[in-house]
Write a protein that holds these residues in place. Structure first.
Motif, PDB file in Angstrom:
ATOM      1  N   GLN A 130      60.685  44.162  73.936  1.00  0.00           N
ATOM      2  CA  GLN A 130      60.681  42.767  73.508  1.00  0.00           C
ATOM      3  C   GLN A 130      60.991  41.814  74.656  1.00  0.00           C
ATOM      4  N   THR A 131      61.600  42.323  75.704  1.00  0.00           N
ATOM      5  CA  THR A 131      61.942  41.465  76.837  1.00  0.00           C
ATOM      6  C   THR A 131      60.749  41.163  77.736  1.00  0.00           C
ATOM      7  N   VAL A 132      59.648  41.916  77.569  1.00  0.00           N
ATOM      8  CA  VAL A 132      58.500  41.717  78.467  1.00  0.00           C
ATOM      9  C   VAL A 132      57.159  41.601  77.751  1.00  0.00           C
ATOM     10  N   VAL A 133      57.045  42.135  76.549  1.00  0.00           N
ATOM     11  CA  VAL A 133      55.752  42.190  75.854  1.00  0.00           C
ATOM     12  C   VAL A 133      55.615  41.043  74.864  1.00  0.00           C
ATOM     13  N   GLN A 134      54.487  40.332  74.955  1.00  0.00           N
ATOM     14  CA  GLN A 134      54.208  39.254  74.013  1.00  0.00           C
ATOM     15  C   GLN A 134      53.329  39.715  72.857  1.00  0.00           C
ATOM     16  N   GLY A 135      52.644  40.843  73.032  1.00  0.00           N
ATOM     17  CA  GLY A 135      51.830  41.387  71.955  1.00  0.00           C
ATOM     18  C   GLY A 135      52.695  41.993  70.864  1.00  0.00           C
ATOM     19  N   GLU A 136      52.043  42.384  69.771  1.00  0.00           N
ATOM     20  CA  GLU A 136      52.768  42.970  68.638  1.00  0.00           C
ATOM     21  C   GLU A 136      53.396  44.297  69.030  1.00  0.00           C
ATOM     22  N   LEU A 137      54.617  44.536  68.597  1.00  0.00           N
ATOM     23  CA  LEU A 137      55.292  45.806  68.792  1.00  0.00           C
ATOM     24  C   LEU A 137      55.216  46.589  67.487  1.00  0.00           C
ATOM     25  N   ILE A 138      54.461  47.684  67.500  1.00  0.00           N
ATOM     26  CA  ILE A 138      54.149  48.432  66.292  1.00  0.00           C
ATOM     27  C   ILE A 138      55.092  49.619  66.171  1.00  0.00           C
ATOM     28  N   GLU A 139      55.860  49.671  65.111  1.00  0.00           N
ATOM     29  CA  GLU A 139      56.822  50.755  64.914  1.00  0.00           C
ATOM     30  C   GLU A 139      56.110  51.992  64.365  1.00  0.00           C
ATOM     31  N   ALA A 140      56.464  53.155  64.911  1.00  0.00           N
ATOM     32  CA  ALA A 140      55.824  54.405  64.492  1.00  0.00           C
ATOM     33  C   ALA A 140      56.750  55.564  64.805  1.00  0.00           C
ATOM     34  N   SER A 141      56.388  56.724  64.278  1.00  0.00           N
ATOM     35  CA  SER A 141      57.087  57.939  64.704  1.00  0.00           C
ATOM     36  C   SER A 141      56.519  58.370  66.047  1.00  0.00           C
ATOM     37  N   ALA A 142      57.232  59.226  66.743  1.00  0.00           N
ATOM     38  CA  ALA A 142      56.771  59.690  68.051  1.00  0.00           C
ATOM     39  C   ALA A 142      55.431  60.413  67.937  1.00  0.00           C
ATOM     40  N   SER A 143      55.282  61.264  66.928  1.00  0.00           N
ATOM     41  CA  SER A 143      54.031  62.016  66.770  1.00  0.00           C
ATOM     42  C   SER A 143      52.861  61.102  66.425  1.00  0.00           C
ATOM     43  N   GLU A 144      53.114  60.095  65.616  1.00  0.00           N
ATOM     44  CA  GLU A 144      52.057  59.126  65.301  1.00  0.00           C
ATOM     45  C   GLU A 144      51.625  58.381  66.558  1.00  0.00           C
TER      46      GLU A 144
ATOM     47  N   THR B 132      59.892  41.632  87.244  1.00  0.00           N
ATOM     48  CA  THR B 132      59.596  40.196  87.237  1.00  0.00           C
ATOM     49  C   THR B 132      60.131  39.500  85.990  1.00  0.00           C
ATOM     50  N   HIS B 133      60.733  40.261  85.092  1.00  0.00           N
ATOM     51  CA  HIS B 133      61.366  39.683  83.906  1.00  0.00           C
ATOM     52  C   HIS B 133      62.892  39.843  83.945  1.00  0.00           C
ATOM     53  N   GLY B 134      63.413  39.964  85.151  1.00  0.00           N
ATOM     54  CA  GLY B 134      64.851  39.919  85.325  1.00  0.00           C
ATOM     55  C   GLY B 134      65.591  41.229  85.291  1.00  0.00           C
ATOM     56  N   HIS B 135      64.890  42.352  85.086  1.00  0.00           N
ATOM     57  CA  HIS B 135      65.553  43.655  85.055  1.00  0.00           C
ATOM     58  C   HIS B 135      65.710  44.212  86.475  1.00  0.00           C
ATOM     59  N   GLN B 136      66.750  45.002  86.671  1.00  0.00           N
ATOM     60  CA  GLN B 136      66.950  45.693  87.946  1.00  0.00           C
ATOM     61  C   GLN B 136      66.250  47.052  87.857  1.00  0.00           C
ATOM     62  N   VAL B 137      65.203  47.246  88.660  1.00  0.00           N
ATOM     63  CA  VAL B 137      64.353  48.420  88.530  1.00  0.00           C
ATOM     64  C   VAL B 137      64.403  49.283  89.784  1.00  0.00           C
ATOM     65  N   VAL B 138      64.612  50.565  89.572  1.00  0.00           N
ATOM     66  CA  VAL B 138      64.442  51.558  90.632  1.00  0.00           C
ATOM     67  C   VAL B 138      63.205  52.383  90.279  1.00  0.00           C
ATOM     68  N   GLY B 139      62.232  52.376  91.163  1.00  0.00           N
ATOM     69  CA  GLY B 139      61.027  53.161  90.959  1.00  0.00           C
ATOM     70  C   GLY B 139      61.095  54.439  91.756  1.00  0.00           C
TER      71      GLY B 139
ATOM     72  N   CYS C   7      66.003  55.284  67.220  1.00  0.00           N
ATOM     73  CA  CYS C   7      65.365  55.329  68.532  1.00  0.00           C
ATOM     74  C   CYS C   7      64.297  54.239  68.652  1.00  0.00           C
ATOM     75  N   THR C   8      63.510  54.067  67.590  1.00  0.00           N
ATOM     76  CA  THR C   8      62.478  53.033  67.584  1.00  0.00           C
ATOM     77  C   THR C   8      63.101  51.652  67.743  1.00  0.00           C
ATOM     78  N   GLU C   9      64.170  51.394  67.028  1.00  0.00           N
ATOM     79  CA  GLU C   9      64.823  50.090  67.083  1.00  0.00           C
ATOM     80  C   GLU C   9      65.372  49.795  68.476  1.00  0.00           C
TER      81      GLU C   9
ATOM     82  N   VAL D 198      51.428  42.815  79.215  1.00  0.00           N
ATOM     83  CA  VAL D 198      52.191  41.754  78.548  1.00  0.00           C
ATOM     84  C   VAL D 198      51.611  41.416  77.182  1.00  0.00           C
ATOM     85  N   HIS D 199      50.292  41.330  77.094  1.00  0.00           N
ATOM     86  CA  HIS D 199      49.664  40.736  75.909  1.00  0.00           C
ATOM     87  C   HIS D 199      49.123  41.730  74.884  1.00  0.00           C
ATOM     88  N   ASN D 200      48.893  42.989  75.258  1.00  0.00           N
ATOM     89  CA  ASN D 200      48.372  43.954  74.291  1.00  0.00           C
ATOM     90  C   ASN D 200      49.443  44.375  73.287  1.00  0.00           C
ATOM     91  N   PRO D 201      49.042  44.729  72.062  1.00  0.00           N
ATOM     92  CA  PRO D 201      49.992  45.350  71.129  1.00  0.00           C
ATOM     93  C   PRO D 201      50.539  46.638  71.734  1.00  0.00           C
TER      94      PRO D 201
END
Length: 422
Positions: free
Chosen positions: A185-199, A21-28, A176-178, A163-166
């Protein structure tokens, strides 16, 4: 962007629809032909507020289709189940995750992003998933980007919270994080928290473990109150008027694929340093037996052997019965010889009407906090052999005047009466 999602369950499907619904072509992608067929006919297979309308929007835009096998994409999202193993600590079964990763390897290309949303044990990304992709010839962080981005949503409100949760973006490397952050960022309005995979892995697990431990305290209090003949619900109500106290509510147990599962993954990863987590799991897992024991006492001199269970799902207003304590309680009571009738307006397999389920019953056992159970109409209770309700979720607000209502704060009074007559 082209996105392929592996797994179309309670998280994979809403996530797929969100991106579509945000313009991406999705195959489920799903292993179930029935699920794929139903989705391609235009109908979702889970109950979730507002999701069918969003799905209709995605289909109208031509942005979603369901398939049995993956398709080439720019990003791959793995959202498959991670059940417990049947070992000492009920550790994380990664077989579905590993299978999903293997299924996309033939389609991967340089520059792709692989995201695991499934809840996984600590260090899974670095110790299991990364080596699988490296063995396929990719250099993580350079020509393939890998991250763990756990979901943090409340069933019944998933469409809004996605959409709205961090959101935690746990890359295996900073690059990889970047790269993964740009996707969300194309769909989430909440904060995007950068972390390591294990964290990210451990954070997700501890969010649910925190809740499980606090629920265990409330459930233990319910047992203490019953033993000491003290109204535990009144105690909780008064204690919570303290400005720094927030006791949870007791219930018949903890279910679903988060709180009843995730703490085991932490305990299995570090068994020597998780005694509190393990004890909390034991307490919450003991609640179905506690409810069954109380029910047996209440049924000592009941006019019939019939018990009516209201609610089979693990929480209110959804259709999800995974790890449901209500299902366990129903099975335990039936095994002990009771005539068990079930009523749940959210579960397709529960085919009885409320009147049929209650007729000749000696006890209604409320095990789920559906909105429908706030008011129990007199039509439902009029033909009961003994009009009584044990409300383990403290959800019932209105009953006919001739119906006896019990809960975790008051049931000890009625249990003692039953015992005194033996």
């Amino acid at each position: 962007m082209k996105i392929t999602t592996i797994g179309l369950g309670y998280i994979g499907l809403p996530t797929s629809i969100l991106f579509a619904t945000h313009g991406h072509q999705v195959v489920g992608v799903d292993v179930s032909p029935t699920v794929v067929e139903k989705l391609n006919q235009g109908f979702i297979h889970i109950e979730e507020e507002g999701l069918q309308a969003l799905y209709n929007e995605a289909l109208a835009a031509g942005n979603f289709k369901a398939e049995l096998v993956p398709a080439p994409a720019d990003a791959y999202i793995v959202a498959v189940p991670t059940p417990n193993k049947e070992d000492r600590y009920q550790s994380c079964d990664l077989s579905y995750v590993e299978s999903a990763i293997q299924s996309i390897i033939p389609y991967l290309a340089v520059g792709n992003i692989v995201i695991v949303e499934s809840t996984i044990a600590p260090r899974t990304m670095e110790d299991v998933v990364q080596p699988m992709l490296e063995q396929a010839g990719f250099t993580i962080g350079e020509d393939l980007y890998l991250a763990h981005c756990p979901e943090r949503v409340l069933p019944g409100n998933i469409a809004y919270e996605l959409v709205h949760n961090p959101r935690i973006i746990g890359g295996v490397t900073p690059n990889c994080t970047e790269q993964t952050k740009a996707v969300y960022q194309t769909v989430v309005q909440g904060e995007l928290i950068e972390a390591s995979a294990s964290e990210a892995e451990l954070s997700k697990l501890m969010e649910n473990t925190y809740r499980d431990v606090n629920i265990a305290l409330a459930n233990e209090l319910a047992k203490i109150g019953t033993d000491l003949h003290i109204n535990a619900l009144k105690v909780i109500e008064m204690a919570n008027r303290h400005p720094r106290v927030n006791l949870h509510s007791p219930g018949p147990g903890v279910g679903g694929h988060c709180l009843a599962v995730d703490p085991y993954f932490v305990a299995a990863a570090s068994p020597d340093f998780s005694p509190l987590i393990q004890t909390a799991r034991e307490i919450n897992s003991s609640m179905p037996a506690f409810v069954v024991d109380a029910t047996k006492q209440l049924m000592q001199e009941a006019p019939t052997n019939k018990i009516t269970i209201f609610g089979l799902t693990y929480k209110g207003n959804i259709d999800d019965t995974r790890e449901s304590p209500a299902m366990e309680i129903a099975e335990m009571l039936a095994f002990q010889g009771f005539d068990v009738a079930t009523y749940d307006p959210h579960v397709v397999s529960a085919t009885l009407t409320i009147e049929e389920a209650c007729q000749d019953s000696s006890l209604i056992l409320v095990l789920t906090d559906h909105f429908e159970f706030q008011i129990i109409d007199s039509k439902a209770t009029a033909k009961m052999a003994a009009p009584r309700v044990l409300d383990t979720k403290n959800v019932v607000k209105t009953l006919a005047s001739d119906v006896t209502r019990m809960d975790f704060g008051s049931m000890y009074t009625y249990m003692q009466t039953a015992l005194a007559k033996q």
